[in-house]
Scaffold this active site. Structure first.
Site, PDB file in Angstrom:
ATOM      1  N   ASN A 215      -1.977 -10.739   8.442  1.00  0.00           N
ATOM      2  CA  ASN A 215      -3.102  -9.816   8.683  1.00  0.00           C
ATOM      3  C   ASN A 215      -4.488 -10.142   8.120  1.00  0.00           C
ATOM      4  OD1 ASN A 215      -3.550  -6.719   9.189  1.00  0.00           O
ATOM      5  ND2 ASN A 215      -4.625  -7.211   6.961  1.00  0.00           N
ATOM      6  N   GLU A 216      -5.411 -10.124   8.923  1.00  0.00           N
ATOM      7  CA  GLU A 216      -6.700 -10.177   8.833  1.00  0.00           C
ATOM      8  C   GLU A 216      -7.011 -11.419   7.973  1.00  0.00           C
ATOM      9  OE1 GLU A 216      -8.104  -6.599   7.377  1.00  0.00           O
ATOM     10  OE2 GLU A 216      -7.849  -5.452   9.281  1.00  0.00           O
TER      11      GLU A 216
ATOM     12  N   GLN B 134       0.769  -1.210  -0.022  1.00  0.00           N
ATOM     13  CA  GLN B 134       0.011   0.018   0.096  1.00  0.00           C
ATOM     14  C   GLN B 134       0.859   1.241   0.084  1.00  0.00           C
ATOM     15  OE1 GLN B 134      -2.660  -1.978   3.158  1.00  0.00           O
ATOM     16  NE2 GLN B 134      -4.057  -0.460   2.195  1.00  0.00           N
TER      17      GLN B 134
ATOM     18  N   HIS C 199       0.746  -9.611   4.487  1.00  0.00           N
ATOM     19  CA  HIS C 199      -0.410  -8.303   4.339  1.00  0.00           C
ATOM     20  C   HIS C 199      -0.902  -8.586   3.082  1.00  0.00           C
ATOM     21  CE1 HIS C 199      -1.839  -4.720   6.618  1.00  0.00           C
ATOM     22  NE2 HIS C 199      -2.588  -4.905   5.607  1.00  0.00           N
TER      23      HIS C 199
END
Length: 472
Positions: A179-180, A30, A135
């Site tokens: 992550n998540e 990102q 991620h």
């Protein structure tokens, strides 16, 4: 009413515990604009963004925030905001650009050195680091062989985790494996908005979840083999669900399904060492066969890492095929951000004081520290904007920050062992399927010039972190 009976309405200073961590979070794809990843299209996401139909504003992360080149000045900004914690992720695809062999893993030494520089810079500024291994982005060579549907990816992830611990462990304070995992599984295999883009593939989705658990357990084990005192967890995205119609058994049913899957499936598997496929998914033999014990999984976290943004109103779907997950309702009761996410700090307080209690201690009763590793507010501004004061005076984000920190303070006062808060995000960045138009940053990024500008929320957060207190 006598003067002694008057209510004191003067501002109160609410102090957080001594040593509380104040930070901000990012993820590599990102923000980085990593030249190795982008030039070689080394990850599934760098390839996915090449189809403009995949990204809402037709942008890409090819440059993103240019953090790869600007990390030193960006960490200077973070330190100037009185923050002492920083979350980042490792670019698996750029570090390991080629398939591994029985002889070992080929690594890009320049990318490893880049991460050492980032972490060393943080260390010099007394900034604690939270490093995430996965991620959302896979090396393309793993994506080509089935990605997380293939159990081999879980084993490769364990090898990558060991490599990362060996190369960077001396500079890492907190590890996060994945992550998540449920956000990834849903976005990639149910909603179909992330690579590989499958829709309503429940069997694929649960296979991915099981392999995530295998990979997490493997990573936890090897990191501790390299660093016996390491602090390791994963980032759990907790989204409280409520039915659109409280009297509707159908809406209540999908609310129950979503809560069991999104919020409880992964942490309960880690708590017990056993993946259970909940009703109605266990009615399908193919899905139920994925249930069962997973070696080395039980109690494989050293702290609890929670990401929270909003609650979600959900409703039963009458469309065919039948969707046990239901659908997200378009109804909004509370003020919402640019993504339609309600501002609901009371749900954060409840998840901290009630919903996550089963996971705040190990299966043997040992307490776990809790860190909020993502929490933030989205606004929308086009990616091509440069000069002007657009988005600088972000009152909604300031309100979101203060009200959610108040919930965290109240949870601490109730005895919850919260040790830190990391805001999402330090910088505006590439927000996956939404592209560059969605802005979460404390710091505004004008993408054409890469100029950084502090928002009002950044200045507010700096005051809170500097005083270790909130004025209510």
């Amino acid at each position: 009413m006598t003067p002694s009976q008057e209510i004191d309405s003067s501002p109160q200073t609410l102090s957080f515990p001594e040593g509380f961590l104040w930070g901000a979070s990012t993820s590599h794809f990102q923000v980085e604009g990593n030249p190795y990843e982008i030039s070689g299209r080394l990850s599934d996401w760098s390839c996915w963004t090449q189809d403009p139909g995949h990204i809402a504003d037709k942008s890409s992360a090819d440059k993103a925030c240019d953090f790869y080149q600007r990390f030193a000045s960006d960490l200077d900004i973070l330190a100037s905001l009185n923050l002492n914690a920083f979350r980042l992720s490792l670019n698996w695809a750029a570090i390991c650009p080629q398939p591994s062999t029985p002889g070992g893993i080929e690594i890009n030494r320049e990318v490893i050195n880049y991460y050492r520089q980032v972490l060393q810079k943080a260390k010099e500024k007394n900034i604690k680091t939270f490093v995430t291994l996965f991620h959302f982005c896979l090396p393309q060579w793993l994506a080509n062989s089935g990605g997380w549907e293939n159990e081999n990816t879980a084993h490769e992830f364990g090898r990558f985790a060991k490599l990362a611990a060996q190369e960077l462990g001396d500079l890492v304070d907190f590890w996060q494996t994945i992550n998540e995992p449920l956000a990834y599984s849903y976005g990639s295999y149910i909603a179909g908005v992330w690579p590989p883009g499958y829709k309503n593939e429940n069997a694929r989705c649960f296979r991915v979840i099981r392999n995530f658990l295998i990979g997490h357990a493997a990573a936890y084990k090897v990191i501790h083999e390299v660093q016996s005192s390491a602090q390791v967890s994963y980032a759990l995205n907790w989204r409280p669900f409520m039915p659109r119609q409280i009297a509707s058994p159908f809406d209540l049913f999908v609310t129950h399904c979503r809560n069991k899957i999104f919020n409880h499936l992964f942490p309960m598997a880690i708590q017990t060492g056993y993946l259970r496929c909940p009703f109605p998914f266990n009615l399908t033999a193919e899905l139920n066969d994925l249930a069962g014990p997973i070696p080395d999984l039980k109690d494989s976290i050293d702290y609890l890492s929670l990401n929270y943004y909003t609650r979600e109103i959900c409703q039963f779907s009458y469309q065919s095929p039948f969707l046990p997950f239901g659908v997200r309702s378009q109804m909004r009761i509370l003020p919402s951000n640019a993504l339609g996410w309600e501002n609901c700090p009371s749900a954060l307080l409840k998840l901290l004081t009630v919903d996550t209690l089963p996971y705040q201690k190990s299966s043997t009763g040992l307490p776990r520290s809790i860190y909020i590793t993502e929490n933030g507010y989205a606004s929308r501004f086009a990616a091509n904007l440069t000069i002007g004061d657009w988005s600088i005076h972000d009152e909604d984000r300031c309100d979101y920050l203060e009200t959610h920190l108040l919930s965290i303070y109240e949870a601490i006062q109730a005895g919850i062992n919260i040790k830190g808060y990391l805001h999402w995000s330090l910088l505006d960045n590439f927000e996956w399927a939404e592209g560059l138009q969605i802005r979460f940053g404390l710091v505004r990024v004008a993408y054409p010039s890469q100029e950084r500008t502090l928002r009002d929320s950044a200045r507010l957060y700096a005051k809170i972190a500097g005083s270790n207190s909130l004025v209510n």
